[in-house]
Design a protein around this motif. Structure first.
Motif, PDB file in Angstrom:
ATOM      1  N   ALA A  35       0.974  -1.153   0.141  1.00 37.60           N
ATOM      2  CA  ALA A  35      -0.110   0.106  -0.111  1.00 37.60           C
ATOM      3  C   ALA A  35       0.774   1.088   0.053  1.00 37.60           C
ATOM      4  O   ALA A  35       0.267   2.298  -0.186  1.00 37.60           O
ATOM      5  N   THR A  36       1.958   1.116  -0.007  1.00 36.84           N
ATOM      6  CA  THR A  36       2.953   2.434   0.415  1.00 36.84           C
ATOM      7  C   THR A  36       3.454   2.584  -1.177  1.00 36.84           C
ATOM      8  O   THR A  36       4.182   1.734  -1.644  1.00 36.84           O
ATOM      9  N   PRO A  37       3.453   3.597  -1.674  1.00 29.96           N
ATOM     10  CA  PRO A  37       3.853   4.103  -2.908  1.00 29.96           C
ATOM     11  C   PRO A  37       5.320   3.987  -3.329  1.00 29.96           C
ATOM     12  O   PRO A  37       5.795   3.850  -4.313  1.00 29.96           O
ATOM     13  N   THR A  38       6.174   4.049  -2.109  1.00 24.31           N
ATOM     14  CA  THR A  38       7.630   4.141  -2.450  1.00 24.31           C
ATOM     15  C   THR A  38       8.061   3.008  -1.148  1.00 24.31           C
ATOM     16  O   THR A  38       7.678   2.595  -0.284  1.00 24.31           O
ATOM     17  N   CYS A  39       9.485   2.793  -1.515  1.00 25.64           N
ATOM     18  CA  CYS A  39       9.905   1.878  -0.411  1.00 25.64           C
ATOM     19  C   CYS A  39      10.168   2.809   0.882  1.00 25.64           C
ATOM     20  O   CYS A  39      10.350   3.729   0.818  1.00 25.64           O
ATOM     21  N   ILE A  40      10.217   2.053   1.851  1.00 30.10           N
ATOM     22  CA  ILE A  40       9.893   2.414   2.933  1.00 30.10           C
ATOM     23  C   ILE A  40      11.534   2.747   3.729  1.00 30.10           C
ATOM     24  O   ILE A  40      12.364   1.491   3.640  1.00 30.10           O
ATOM     25  N   SER A  41      11.968   3.909   4.182  1.00 31.04           N
ATOM     26  CA  SER A  41      13.155   3.952   4.686  1.00 31.04           C
ATOM     27  C   SER A  41      13.064   4.204   6.036  1.00 31.04           C
ATOM     28  O   SER A  41      12.647   5.551   6.339  1.00 31.04           O
ATOM     29  N   GLY A  42      13.202   3.449   6.967  1.00 34.11           N
ATOM     30  CA  GLY A  42      13.042   3.783   8.398  1.00 34.11           C
ATOM     31  C   GLY A  42      12.556   2.549   9.070  1.00 34.11           C
ATOM     32  O   GLY A  42      12.470   1.254   8.518  1.00 34.11           O
ATOM     33  N   ASP A  43      11.880   2.617  10.210  1.00 33.01           N
ATOM     34  CA  ASP A  43      11.479   1.792  11.194  1.00 33.01           C
ATOM     35  C   ASP A  43       9.996   1.369  10.737  1.00 33.01           C
ATOM     36  O   ASP A  43       8.934   2.139  11.262  1.00 33.01           O
ATOM     37  N   ILE A  44       9.781   0.219  10.127  1.00 28.73           N
ATOM     38  CA  ILE A  44       8.321  -0.333   9.904  1.00 28.73           C
ATOM     39  C   ILE A  44       7.609  -0.442  11.331  1.00 28.73           C
ATOM     40  O   ILE A  44       6.395  -0.472  11.341  1.00 28.73           O
ATOM     41  N   SER A  45       8.308  -0.690  12.269  1.00 25.30           N
ATOM     42  CA  SER A  45       7.531  -1.148  13.979  1.00 25.30           C
ATOM     43  C   SER A  45       6.779   0.160  13.983  1.00 25.30           C
ATOM     44  O   SER A  45       5.844   0.120  15.010  1.00 25.30           O
ATOM     45  N   ASP A  46       7.120   1.220  13.657  1.00 24.87           N
ATOM     46  CA  ASP A  46       6.376   2.565  13.825  1.00 24.87           C
ATOM     47  C   ASP A  46       4.985   2.336  13.462  1.00 24.87           C
ATOM     48  O   ASP A  46       3.837   2.938  14.030  1.00 24.87           O
ATOM     49  N   PHE A  47       4.537   1.221  12.222  1.00 27.26           N
ATOM     50  CA  PHE A  47       3.223   1.279  11.761  1.00 27.26           C
ATOM     51  C   PHE A  47       2.659   0.180  12.206  1.00 27.26           C
ATOM     52  O   PHE A  47       1.398  -0.418  11.725  1.00 27.26           O
ATOM     53  N   ILE A  77      17.301   0.920   6.859  1.00 30.58           N
ATOM     54  CA  ILE A  77      17.396  -0.007   5.676  1.00 30.58           C
ATOM     55  C   ILE A  77      16.026   0.175   4.859  1.00 30.58           C
ATOM     56  O   ILE A  77      14.855   0.556   5.482  1.00 30.58           O
ATOM     57  N   LYS A  78      15.960   0.439   3.679  1.00 25.46           N
ATOM     58  CA  LYS A  78      14.699   0.672   2.789  1.00 25.46           C
ATOM     59  C   LYS A  78      14.460  -0.620   2.462  1.00 25.46           C
ATOM     60  O   LYS A  78      15.066  -1.517   1.776  1.00 25.46           O
ATOM     61  N   TYR A  79      13.033  -0.765   2.779  1.00 29.68           N
ATOM     62  CA  TYR A  79      12.536  -2.035   2.522  1.00 29.68           C
ATOM     63  C   TYR A  79      11.273  -1.777   1.483  1.00 29.68           C
ATOM     64  O   TYR A  79      10.493  -0.837   1.342  1.00 29.68           O
ATOM     65  N   CYS A  80      10.906  -2.861   0.445  1.00 27.92           N
ATOM     66  CA  CYS A  80      10.019  -2.590  -0.356  1.00 27.92           C
ATOM     67  C   CYS A  80       9.738  -4.193  -0.776  1.00 27.92           C
ATOM     68  O   CYS A  80      10.362  -4.973  -0.550  1.00 27.92           O
ATOM     69  N   LEU A  81       8.533  -4.407  -1.416  1.00 30.29           N
ATOM     70  CA  LEU A  81       8.350  -5.992  -2.028  1.00 30.29           C
ATOM     71  C   LEU A  81       9.020  -6.058  -3.151  1.00 30.29           C
ATOM     72  O   LEU A  81       9.648  -5.250  -3.881  1.00 30.29           O
ATOM     73  N   ASN A  82       9.470  -7.512  -3.041  1.00 28.52           N
ATOM     74  CA  ASN A  82      10.293  -8.181  -4.415  1.00 28.52           C
ATOM     75  C   ASN A  82       9.487  -8.649  -5.408  1.00 28.52           C
ATOM     76  O   ASN A  82       8.815  -9.759  -4.984  1.00 28.52           O
ATOM     77  N   LYS A  83       9.363  -7.978  -6.475  1.00 33.10           N
ATOM     78  CA  LYS A  83       8.272  -8.287  -7.521  1.00 33.10           C
ATOM     79  C   LYS A  83       8.559  -9.579  -8.021  1.00 33.10           C
ATOM     80  O   LYS A  83       7.450 -10.301  -7.979  1.00 33.10           O
ATOM     81  N   LYS A  84       9.639 -10.041  -8.102  1.00 33.20           N
ATOM     82  CA  LYS A  84       9.846 -11.282  -8.670  1.00 33.20           C
ATOM     83  C   LYS A  84       9.344 -12.524  -7.665  1.00 33.20           C
ATOM     84  O   LYS A  84       8.777 -13.603  -8.138  1.00 33.20           O
ATOM     85  N   GLY A  85       9.692 -12.309  -6.306  1.00 33.08           N
ATOM     86  CA  GLY A  85       9.139 -13.084  -5.195  1.00 33.08           C
ATOM     87  C   GLY A  85       7.450 -13.224  -4.940  1.00 33.08           C
ATOM     88  O   GLY A  85       7.058 -14.328  -4.965  1.00 33.08           O
TER      89      GLY A  85
END
Length: 109
Positions: A35-47, A77-85
């Protein structure tokens, strides 16, 4: 020989993916990243309602399964979905569901 080795490689792969998806926190992380338009750079635990350590372990599991990517960017660390995976996951589960879908209801009970 392990009992797991008695099963086909495809069956083992689907089971491994299902195991990764078996925790609601990992589902929530995938949904959040999707649902996030860009890769997340930061702490996902905030969400998420989980500790940073717990989220970190879930991210590690998702990354090991090839469903997300994580790249170091400075101190974060910048996180995003791995399209191939994700495509492999969709294909594998789609094939499985197609294979186990009955053409007609059988009178078993």
């Amino acid at each position: 020989m392990r009992k797991l080795d008695l099963f086909e490689e495809g069956q083992q792969e689907i089971a491994a993916m299902a195991k990764v998806l078996s925790h609601p926190a990992r589902i929530a992380i995938l949904q959040f990243l999707a649902a996030t338009p860009t890769c997340i750079s930061g702490d996902i635990s905030d969400f998420l309602p989980l500790s940073r350590t717990t989220v970190s372990q879930h991210l590690k599991d998702l990354k090991s399964a090839g469903l997300i990517k994580g790249e170091v960017e400075g101190l974060k660390i910048k996180y995003c979905l791995n399209k191939k995976g994700i495509e492999k996951l969709k294909q594998s589960f789609g094939d499985l569901l197609e294979e186990i879908t009955p053409e007609e209801e059988k009178n078993c009970l």
